[in-house]
Design an enzyme around this catalytic site. Structure first.
Site, short mmCIF file in Angstrom:
data_model
loop_
_atom_site.label_atom_id
_atom_site.label_comp_id
_atom_site.label_asym_id
_atom_site.label_seq_id
_atom_site.Cartn_x
_atom_site.Cartn_y
_atom_site.Cartn_z
N ASP A 265 0.85 -1.20 0.00
CA ASP A 265 0.00 0.00 0.00
C ASP A 265 0.89 1.25 0.00
O ASP A 265 1.84 1.34 0.78
CB ASP A 265 -0.86 -0.05 1.28
CG ASP A 265 -1.97 0.98 1.30
OD1 ASP A 265 -2.43 1.37 0.22
OD2 ASP A 265 -2.37 1.38 2.42
N HIS B 107 -7.92 9.90 3.94
CA HIS B 107 -7.49 8.90 4.92
C HIS B 107 -7.86 9.34 6.35
O HIS B 107 -7.98 10.52 6.62
CB HIS B 107 -5.98 8.69 4.83
CG HIS B 107 -5.56 8.02 3.56
ND1 HIS B 107 -5.03 8.69 2.50
CD2 HIS B 107 -5.62 6.72 3.18
CE1 HIS B 107 -4.76 7.84 1.52
NE2 HIS B 107 -5.11 6.63 1.90
N GLY B 108 -7.97 8.34 7.22
CA GLY B 108 -8.12 8.64 8.64
C GLY B 108 -9.57 8.69 9.12
O GLY B 108 -10.50 8.31 8.40
P1 13P Z 1 -8.95 4.71 5.66
O1 13P Z 1 -8.09 5.63 6.45
O2 13P Z 1 -10.24 5.37 5.28
O3 13P Z 1 -9.16 3.41 6.30
O4 13P Z 1 -8.19 4.44 4.26
C1 13P Z 1 -7.18 3.46 4.19
C2 13P Z 1 -6.42 3.50 2.92
O5 13P Z 1 -6.77 4.15 1.97
C3 13P Z 1 -5.19 2.69 2.87
O6 13P Z 1 -4.48 2.89 1.70
O1 G3H Z 2 -3.07 5.15 3.56
C1 G3H Z 2 -2.55 4.92 4.65
C2 G3H Z 2 -2.88 3.68 5.34
O2 G3H Z 2 -3.99 3.86 6.17
C3 G3H Z 2 -1.68 3.14 6.05
O3 G3H Z 2 -1.42 3.81 7.23
O4 G3H Z 2 1.02 4.30 6.99
O5 G3H Z 2 -0.10 4.42 9.22
O6 G3H Z 2 0.28 2.21 8.11
P1 G3H Z 2 0.03 3.67 7.93
ZN ZN Z 3 -4.58 4.89 0.95
#
Ligand code: 13P
Ligand code: G3H
Ligand code: ZN
Length: 325
Positions: free
Chosen positions: A93, A188-189
């Protein structure tokens, strides 16, 4: 069984979305596999084919460096042995170019995301194309991102820039990428919307019309941040004021418009946080990690079962397996 995201997208496109779940530790991995097989209570539970779903397990750079990346890889390999019925893709990711090459060379990941969305359009194309060329040589598929979600992605903080449909078409043509993450209103978040905003379906529809037929789109920042879990956290001493997420009723309409992968990380963290806060609030004499871990694994697998039902991936596992033969 580890497959590519491409294998999963072919079956899902236009009908439902595959859940792409971030993981960081053993308990999340066990809850995730059990949930995707429709198992709810004990390890001996049979798979519930009416609820079983294909899924994507995704690992961020932060997750890889939390301990040592080899631990998570080892845990996932073990889960593949313990749960032989599972069909899933292993995905990096928000990768940098270096992280993508590391995963491509590892021989373990079936899919990587190169995230150069913070770069200029031409530079994003150039970087993405290099990763696609290296990945393709090893049979690994690539997701890229165009546009900016806003909020925080790994260590990059940015402002919102919705994806331009014409640019999306040009980007796909010039990079040969297998799927594209688009910015259509999510972030995100746990604090996505200040009011009643939601997805920009008008933009999504234009993107779907502009890109090649059946091209899989990806929606990041898609946690629903359930009010129930936020309230449980706050009632157990947390301070998550005004948290809000994507309306789960918008997942399937988005899937019908080409969104084939829906990313969920924050919701899993909320479940983890609520369970652990409640457990130690209610059992202040307890200091053992396993009782809380057990409650979490059960709650998380139940949550995954629920999530897959709103994504439409529930009950698709057998059909996906047949489509792979
Ligand atoms: P959320 O923060 O909405 O769970 O999104 C996660 C995400 O896009 C990870 O790549
Ligand atoms: O897009 C971000 C994901 O939620 C991953 O979060 O980098 O804190 O593992 P992280
Ligand atoms: Zn993401």
């Amino acid at each position: 069984m580890i497959v590519t995201t491409k294998d999963l997208f072919q079956h899902a496109y236009g009908k439902y979305a595959i859940g792409a779940y971030n993981i960081n530790n053993l308990e999340q991995i066990v809850g995730l596999f059990r949930g995707n097989l429709g198992k709810t209570v004990k390890n001996e539970d049979p798979t519930d084919s009416g609820k079983s779903a294909p899924f994507i397990i995704q690992i961020s750079r932060g997750a890889r460096s939390y301990t040592d990346k080899r631990f998570l890889e080892g845990l996932i390999r073990s889960a593949d042995v313990v749960f032989p019925e599972a069909v899933f893709a292993v995905h990096l990711d928000h990768g940098t170019e270096d992280a993508c090459y590391d995963c491509i060379d590892s021989g373990f990941y079936s899919s990587v995301m190169i995230d150069a969305s913070h770069e200029e359009f031409a530079k994003n194309i150039e970087i993405t194309k290099r990763v696609v060329d290296k990945a393709r040589a090893k049979g690994i598929v690539v997701e890229a991102e165009l546009g900016q979600l806003g909020g925080v992605e790994e260590d990059i903080v940015g402002s919102v820039k919705l994806t331009d449909p014409a640019q999306a078409a040009e980007f796909i043509e010039k990079t040969g990428v297998d799927s594209l993450a688009v910015a259509i209103g999510t972030s995100h978040g746990a604090f996505k919307f200040s009011g009643k905003q939601g997805l920009h379906f008008d933009v999504l529809e234009k993107i779907q019309q502009a890109v090649p037929k059946n091209f899989p789109l990806v929606m990041h920042g898609s946690s629903s941040v359930p009010k129930e879990w936020v309230a449980r956290i706050n009632n157990a001493g947390g301070k998550l004021k005004d948290a809000s997420g994507v309306d789960e009723g918008q997942y399937l309409p988005a899937a019908k418009l080409g969104v084939t992968k829906i990313n969920i990380d924050t919701d899993g963290r909320l479940v983890w946080c609520a369970i652990h806060r409640e457990h130690f609030r209610d059992k202040p004499e307890d200091f053992d990690l396993r009782p809380a871990g057990k409650v979490f694994m059960e709650a998380y697998s139940a949550y995954i079962i629920h999530k897959n039902s709103v994504l439409g991936s529930s009950g698709q596992l057998e059909d996906v397996r047949k489509s792979l033969k």
